[in-house]
Design a protein around this motif. Structure first.
Motif, PDB file in Angstrom:
ATOM      1  N   ARG A   1       0.830  -1.211   0.000  1.00 26.78           N
ATOM      2  CA  ARG A   1       0.000   0.000   0.000  1.00 26.78           C
ATOM      3  C   ARG A   1       0.858   1.251   0.000  1.00 26.78           C
ATOM      4  O   ARG A   1       0.579   2.217  -0.712  1.00 26.78           O
ATOM      5  N   LEU A   2       1.919   1.252   0.795  1.00 27.90           N
ATOM      6  CA  LEU A   2       2.833   2.390   0.801  1.00 27.90           C
ATOM      7  C   LEU A   2       3.478   2.577  -0.571  1.00 27.90           C
ATOM      8  O   LEU A   2       3.527   3.696  -1.100  1.00 27.90           O
ATOM      9  N   SER A   3       3.965   1.500  -1.133  1.00 28.09           N
ATOM     10  CA  SER A   3       4.621   1.584  -2.442  1.00 28.09           C
ATOM     11  C   SER A   3       3.653   2.066  -3.515  1.00 28.09           C
ATOM     12  O   SER A   3       3.995   2.927  -4.351  1.00 28.09           O
ATOM     13  N   ASP A   4       2.451   1.515  -3.519  1.00 28.76           N
ATOM     14  CA  ASP A   4       1.450   1.937  -4.504  1.00 28.76           C
ATOM     15  C   ASP A   4       1.070   3.405  -4.324  1.00 28.76           C
ATOM     16  O   ASP A   4       0.639   4.058  -5.280  1.00 28.76           O
ATOM     17  N   GLY A   5       1.245   3.915  -3.103  1.00 30.46           N
ATOM     18  CA  GLY A   5       0.911   5.322  -2.833  1.00 30.46           C
ATOM     19  C   GLY A   5       2.037   6.286  -3.139  1.00 30.46           C
ATOM     20  O   GLY A   5       1.914   7.483  -2.853  1.00 30.46           O
ATOM     21  N   GLY A   6       3.153   5.782  -3.688  1.00 31.75           N
ATOM     22  CA  GLY A   6       4.255   6.661  -4.069  1.00 31.75           C
ATOM     23  C   GLY A   6       5.387   6.750  -3.069  1.00 31.75           C
ATOM     24  O   GLY A   6       6.346   7.498  -3.275  1.00 31.75           O
TER      25      GLY A   6
END
Length: 528
Positions: free
Chosen positions: A113-118
């Protein structure tokens, strides 16, 4: 007039000693003294977490966040939301977590989720086949820096147990952190950059500040103790402080397992009239069998006059020290070999009368919720007055704090090893408190001996597998090093440590040195 001349003479005579003390501190810690900073003491999650989140939400350029444990719970989700929101606004957000710290605490979906959020996310030191024991060195630090203008260093991980469970009447974990501004922020950022580079590409040089680029914010002098693992800078500094302390030395530690030399330093200070105190977690919580193990290390301290206190709350997780009302330390390092020699840690040593006074007042408040451990007339280690057992809901909360239990279990294992080794080699005088540990160690060794005789394959097969793994990994590393050297890609410094063995004044323990550090000013004060 005579008194004025005498005082002037004493000040003049003390200058060389003060300069030598500053030099000794800098060399022992591997960390230069940084002037012109401000500092704010933050107690527990109720003061630390809001300050962290406010700083993240105010970011305009970058956020650098590293922590041993970031739990996938309500607190963790708050931080994830803040980090993602800032990344979507265009700030460069980097998060570094430890593989072992996240192993049982955080789901893979949290990091996705963190990675997908940039957010740029990296995992520190996961196990690898070619490094069987590499996983032993952990990223145990807890730091946050924002826009190169403010930094936070503490003992707090990210999780609900630090905030407590009010609905279940479970109090928060006791912990301590600081917020700093001024040139010293550059050292914290540089420390993060070195750990970040261990896992992948380095942070671009133009994003890393030096001390000269950050304006003066106050009058507080401090050092950032955050070099690569296994350099023992804090270990040398702690022993030096114990030797130089003249009046007081008050320590708080979550997993105290002092080495023989450090225990002797504390004993020597106490026997010389220094008020030495040690505040540690109570042993009446989730791991009752650790009670004799924890208290086994108290005897030599108590006999020398060191006062030992056990915390009566849910969990004491702080790692702090304050000496002579002028020197203090706050950070992630416990007083044991894992922190001193193995892990990547981050601490700040502060030389300031005002801040040290704050630390002393906080320490005295903590003792109000602690039980002193003493030697009885029969020379047994026991509390002055056994505290009331915590309610069931309270104990449940402590049990849910896996990191606290695991940490105490690790500290207990180290102490068992030290005690058994001392008994076998006859290198320490052991007392009645160590008898139970020696009994347990002897029984365990006897069981292994019986297994080896009755079922030798139970011993031989695991040993053969481990030895084979180690052998293959060494051969693989030797081949890779030979291949790299043949191609001209290997310097005299190991690849993962290139440029990191020289300490530069701006960044202390995580800076590569572009030029030799300047001398300390002649008016610099001494240590404790």
């Amino acid at each position: 007039m005579a008194n004025i001349k005498l005082k002037a003479h004493l000040r003049e005579a003390s200058q060389p000693a003060r300069i030598l003390a500053v030099q000794a501190f800098s060399r022992a810690a591997g960390a230069p003294l940084v002037h012109g900073n401000s500092i704010r003491l933050l107690k527990d999650a109720k003061e630390n977490y809001p300050a962290w989140l406010e700083a993240i939400r105010s970011a305009e350029k970058n956020v650098h966040f590293e922590n041993y444990i970031i739990r996938d719970d309500n607190i963790g989700k708050q931080f994830a939301d803040a980090l993602i929101a800032k990344a979507k606004e265009g700030s460069r957000v980097r998060v570094l977590y430890d593989w072992m710290g996240a192993l049982t605490e955080t789901s893979g979906s949290y990091w996705r989720r963190l990675s997908d959020g940039g957010v740029e996310v990296r995992c520190f030191n996961p196990p690898s086949f070619n490094s069987p024991l590499g996983w032993v060195s952990r990223l145990h630090r807890k730091s946050l820096s924002v826009d190169n203008r403010v930094a936070f260093v503490s003992g707090l991980c990210v999780g609900q147990m630090w905030a407590g469970y009010p609905e279940r009447d479970i109090p928060p974990w006791r912990d301590t952190g600081i917020a700093v501004r001024g040139p010293v922020v550059a050292d914290v950022v540089q420390s993060f950059s070195r750990a970040w580079a261990e896992v992948g590409p380095e942070i671009p040089a133009d994003e890393l500040p030096d001390q000269k680029s950050i304006p003066i914010e106050g009058t507080v002098d401090m050092r950032v103790l955050g070099h690569v693992a296994a350099t023992a800078g804090l270990y040398r500094l702690e022993q030096l402080i114990a030797v130089l302390a003249q009046k007081t030395l008050w320590l708080t530690d979550a997993y105290f397992v002092g080495t023989t030399s450090y225990v002797q330093a504390l004993r020597g200070a106490a026997m010389d009239g220094v008020d030495v105190r040690l505040l540690v977690p109570g042993s009446s919580g989730d791991l009752k069998f650790l009670r004799p193990i924890s208290r086994a290390g108290y005897r030599p301290l108590l006999e020398a006059g060191v006062r030992v206190f056990e915390w009566n709350g849910s969990m004491l997780h702080a790692k702090t020290a304050v000496a002579d009302g002028r020197w203090a330390r706050v950070g992630s390092s416990n007083l044991n070999l894992a922190s001193w020699l193995g892990n990547w840690e981050l601490d700040v040593a502060v030389e300031n009368l005002g801040f040290a006074h704050e630390m002393e007042q906080m320490y005295l408040q903590d003792l109000d919720n602690a039980t002193e451990i003493v030697l009885s007339e029969k020379n047994r280690v026991h509390p002055v007055e056994e505290p009331e057992p915590p309610p069931k809901s309270h104990r449940a909360g402590m049990g849910s704090g896996k990191s606290g239990s695991a940490g105490r279990l690790t500290a207990g294992a180290i102490r068992v090893g030290n005690t058994v080794g001392a008994a076998i080699t006859n290198r320490l005088v052991l007392g009645a408190a160590e008898a139970k540990i020696m009994l347990s160690g002897g029984a365990a060794l006897l069981v292994l001996a019986v297994l080896a005789l009755v079922q030798p394959l139970l011993i031989v097969v695991p040993f053969a597998l481990i030895a084979g793994w180690f052998g293959i990994s060494l051969l693989l590393q030797a081949y890779l090093l030979h291949k790299s050297r043949k191609n001209g890609n290997v310097s005299d410094v190991p690849p993962s440590r290139n440029k990191d063995n020289v300490v530069e004044i701006p960044g202390l323990r995580r800076e590569s040195a572009a030029e030799p550090p300047p001398r300390e000013p002649s008016d610099a004060r001494d240590g404790p």
